[in-house]
Design an enzyme around this catalytic site. Structure first.
Site, PDB file in Angstrom:
ATOM      1  N   GLU A 209      57.014 -12.322 -49.632  1.00 31.50           N
ATOM      2  CA  GLU A 209      57.783 -12.361 -48.397  1.00 31.50           C
ATOM      3  C   GLU A 209      59.092 -13.094 -48.641  1.00 31.50           C
ATOM      4  O   GLU A 209      59.328 -13.617 -49.734  1.00 31.50           O
ATOM      5  CB  GLU A 209      56.971 -13.016 -47.265  1.00 31.50           C
ATOM      6  CG  GLU A 209      56.628 -14.477 -47.516  1.00 31.50           C
ATOM      7  CD  GLU A 209      55.616 -15.037 -46.504  1.00 31.50           C
ATOM      8  OE1 GLU A 209      54.881 -14.269 -45.874  1.00 31.50           O
ATOM      9  OE2 GLU A 209      55.575 -16.266 -46.363  1.00 31.50           O
ATOM     10  N   HIS A 247      55.281 -18.472 -41.315  1.00 31.61           N
ATOM     11  CA  HIS A 247      54.977 -19.332 -42.465  1.00 31.61           C
ATOM     12  C   HIS A 247      56.127 -20.311 -42.667  1.00 31.61           C
ATOM     13  O   HIS A 247      57.290 -19.923 -42.627  1.00 31.61           O
ATOM     14  CB  HIS A 247      54.819 -18.494 -43.744  1.00 31.61           C
ATOM     15  CG  HIS A 247      53.586 -17.648 -43.746  1.00 31.61           C
ATOM     16  ND1 HIS A 247      53.493 -16.491 -44.474  1.00 31.61           N
ATOM     17  CD2 HIS A 247      52.404 -17.786 -43.118  1.00 31.61           C
ATOM     18  CE1 HIS A 247      52.299 -15.952 -44.290  1.00 31.61           C
ATOM     19  NE2 HIS A 247      51.620 -16.714 -43.466  1.00 31.61           N
TER      20      HIS A 247
END
Lengths: 290, 390
Positions: A209, A247
């Protein structure tokens, strides 16, 4: 074969008797994981889920010979728990807890490294060797045994990717969630060589990511040392700059850490990069049928 | 969590990091009183917003008299300041910081940030004060001094020497000053669980002192509990109200400018869902992670927040249940349709834990604009079509 853990791995649980620890430890035992006990201070000598409880990790290791610890303690105590495991001779700590302070993780990881202990996470779904050993919180039923190794920063994308691989008629050797925090334990560059060396793994799925540059480092390593086909997806192509996307580590700072940059580096390293997680299964099928 | 400049300077002062004297003001009258207290003869009137580039946007101005302080306070307070970091909509200035003018000889840059690769904080400095560090890194990387500091050993003398010599500071008193400055800054970085501190510019005065002329600080949200003094500095009016509201329910929400509302479990899958929508020719209206403890109430709240956005033409609920149970999500969707007027098509894909039960629940609910999808690709395609009115 598999990497890191299998049906014989002896596992203890730190934060064993808490709500989260109990729930997931029970699921792991049901999956077949060889959980040999747990640690909760001041509950030593009791029994929980049919396994012995110890006051300290050192006692638990001495009594059970455990080599892996699954950590569920609350965020403020994660650093402490990891360092305790490292000094007690644990070989791998799987840190599930979300929200551990970054400063604590810097200290804990440095200490773990000093004592030769590997760590996974924090804030990760754990690790699973299909149909043998689940250490974490993933839905075990979707992981069918097969020849695909998986490494992912994201829990739900691990499930998504695995499910597609299974629906294409393949399966998983070991799936590893590495977490998306700024400081994490084992990452692509430690895990890729393990899958490269594992005779049963024939293809590796890598899910990354935005944020940081672990995927860029992985691209370099893949180019030089990985001969097995790699399929990759990088989440956050549509993420705005400067915003943390769930996150703690998923943030594009300036021009660094973008999905485009990571995808380009992986492509240049010969990786089959897919633009949507919906295409992971098909891509794996293509490279394995070649 | 970020704080204002005046708050960063309060923290600096507590640790003995030198800054010019200054006072926060909420009104023009307070600004003038503050200027009187400081005494002058020159003052700087500074807009307090959570964004960089305030000077270029006209939010930082020099005053040479009390009348000028009043005039500038009037001008800046209440203005909508647009900088390269605020976005085109800008930010409303609700607070001012009135500061003593400093005797500036030259300007430096100094920051402490976490280096994810080294897994420890680094002190970063440059002689190019006032410039964006990213620009310096691109144009003249040799002008940036990087000093990693292992928290296990803390700030040592050699760290200070590397910094001072790296910046070409040769005067012994000045060396002592910059080293003491950096040592205190590092201490406060560690003790308060800061994520980053940026001082740009750090100025050297005519008498060889170093002063933090600006101060930007961000903190680790995961450590706010053990830093209550920092947590109290949070200014909610600087944050997106929908993001704040969502966070109360354990939802992680970021508004985007597209048309398809997204409700997903897990940050990675949430981003992956946005990417898939985009790839199929649609545009995501938001990032929304319902988290691991999603229940009917949080799902209903998620719908409410998504539907507040008038651009939303369809909603895609994409759940791969691990810890999250699909039946709870299904109940949440039904709950949401009772509480809020869900007036756009809702595409639902539920997979994983308790997915069959969830399918039964949704079937029994008989919601008119509900479209069931079998997997991620199918769901994204249906959501894109629904948003286009197909």
């Amino acid at each position: 074969m598999s990497i890191l853990v299998n049906k014989d791995t002896k596992v203890i649980v730190q934060g064993f008797t808490g709500k989260e620890g109990s729930f997931h430890a029970e699921q792991c035992i049901a999956y077949g994981t060889n959980i040999v006990g747990g640690v909760t201070p001041n509950k030593g000598g009791q029994e929980h889920l049919g396994k012995p409880v110890f006051d300290t990790v050192a006692q638990a290791v001495k009594a059970t010979g455990a080599t892996v610890s699954m950590i569920f303690v609350p965020p403020a105590f994660v650093g402490d728990a990891v360092m305790e495991a490292a000094e007690a001779g644990i070989e791998l700590a799987v840190i599930i807890t979300e929200g551990a302070p970054v400063r604590d993780m810097q200290m804990a990881k440095a200490h773990a490294t000093k004592h030769g202990m590997k760590t996974l996470g924090p804030n990760c779904p754990g690790i699973i060797t299909a149909e043998e050993c689940k250490i974490g919180i993933m839905p075990g039923m979707i992981f069918k045994k097969g020849n695909v190794g998986l490494i992912s920063k994201s829990g739900t994308l691990t499930y998504e990717g695995t499910n597609q691989v299974v629906q294409e008629g393949f399966g998983i050797t070991t799936a590893v969630g590495i977490g998306g925090d700024p400081i994490i334990g084992l990452s692509y560059n430690q895990l890729l060589p393990m899958f490269e060396a594992d005779p049963e793994t024939e293809c590796i799925v890598m899910i990354g990511e935005i944020g940081g540059d672990l995927e860029i480092q992985a691209a370099k390593l893949i180019k030089e040392k990985v001969t097995k086909p790699v399929v990759a997806f990088i989440a956050g192509q549509t993420a705005p700059k400067g915003k943390t996307m769930g996150h703690a580590g998923a943030i594009v700072s300036g021009s660094a850490g973008t999905a485009a940059e990571k995808m380009a580096a992986l492509k240049a390293a010969g990786v089959k990069v897919v633009v949507s997680p919906a295409e992971i299964g098909k891509a794996v099928a293509e490279v394995l049928k070649k | 969590m970020n704080v204002h400049e005046y708050q960063a300077k309060q923290i600096f002062a507590k640790y003995g990091v030198p800054t010019p004297k200054g006072i926060m003001a909420l009104s023009v009258a307070e600004a003038v009183t503050a200027a009187e207290t400081l005494g002058g003869p020159i003052w700087v009137v500074k807009a307090q917003i959570h964004a960089g580039g305030r000077g270029l946007g006209g939010g930082v101005k020099l005053a040479k008299s009390l009348e000028e302080v009043e005039q500038l306070a009037n001008e800046i307070l209440g203005m909508t300041l647009v900088t390269h970091q605020t976005g085109p909509e800008g930010k409303l200035v609700q607070k001012l910081y009135i500061e003593d003018g400093a005797d500036i000889k030259d300007e430096f840059y100094l920051s402490v940030v976490l280096d994810r690769k080294r897994e420890m904080p680094i002190i970063m400095a440059s002689t190019e004060g006032g410039m964006e560090i990213e620009t310096v890194a691109e144009e003249s990387p040799e002008k940036i001094v990087v000093v990693p500091v292992d928290p296990a050993i803390g700030f040592q003398g050699f760290h200070g020497r590397e910094l001072a010599f790296g910046l070409g500071i040769t005067d012994k008193d000045e060396q002592k000053n910059i080293i003491s400055f950096a040592e205190k800054l590092f201490k406060l970085y560690m003790e308060n669980d800061a994520e980053m501190i940026e001082i740009n510019p750090l100025v050297r005065t005519g008498s060889g002192e170093f002063l933090a002329l600006d101060g930007k600080m961000g903190f680790d949200n995961s450590a706010l509990k053990r830093n209550p003094d920092i947590a109290r500095m949070r200014d909610l009016s600087e944050e997106d109200p929908d993001e704040v509201e969502a966070a109360k329910y354990g939802l992680s929400y970021v508004a985007l400018d597209g048309e398809i509302g997204c409700m997903v479990n897990g940050a990675g899958l949430a981003m992956g869902t946005m990417d898939t929508i985009n790839h199929m020719g649609g545009t995501p209206a938001n990032f929304l992670d319902v988290g691991g403890s999603a229940n009917a109430e949080t799902v209903a709240k998620g719908f409410e927040i998504i539907l507040k956005n008038p651009n939303v033409k369809a909603i895609f609920v994409n759940i791969f249940g691990g810890i999250v149970r699909c039946d709870r999500i299904a109940n949440g969707i039904i709950e949401a349709t009772k509480i809020t007027d869900v007036n756009v098509p809702v595409v639902v894909r539920l997979d994983g834990t308790n997915a069959p039960e969830a399918a039964e629940i949704l079937k029994g609910a008989n919601i008119s604009n509900l479209i069931v999808a079998s997997n991620l690709g199918d769901g994204a395609a249906k959501a894109v079509a629904a948003a286009k009115g197909e």
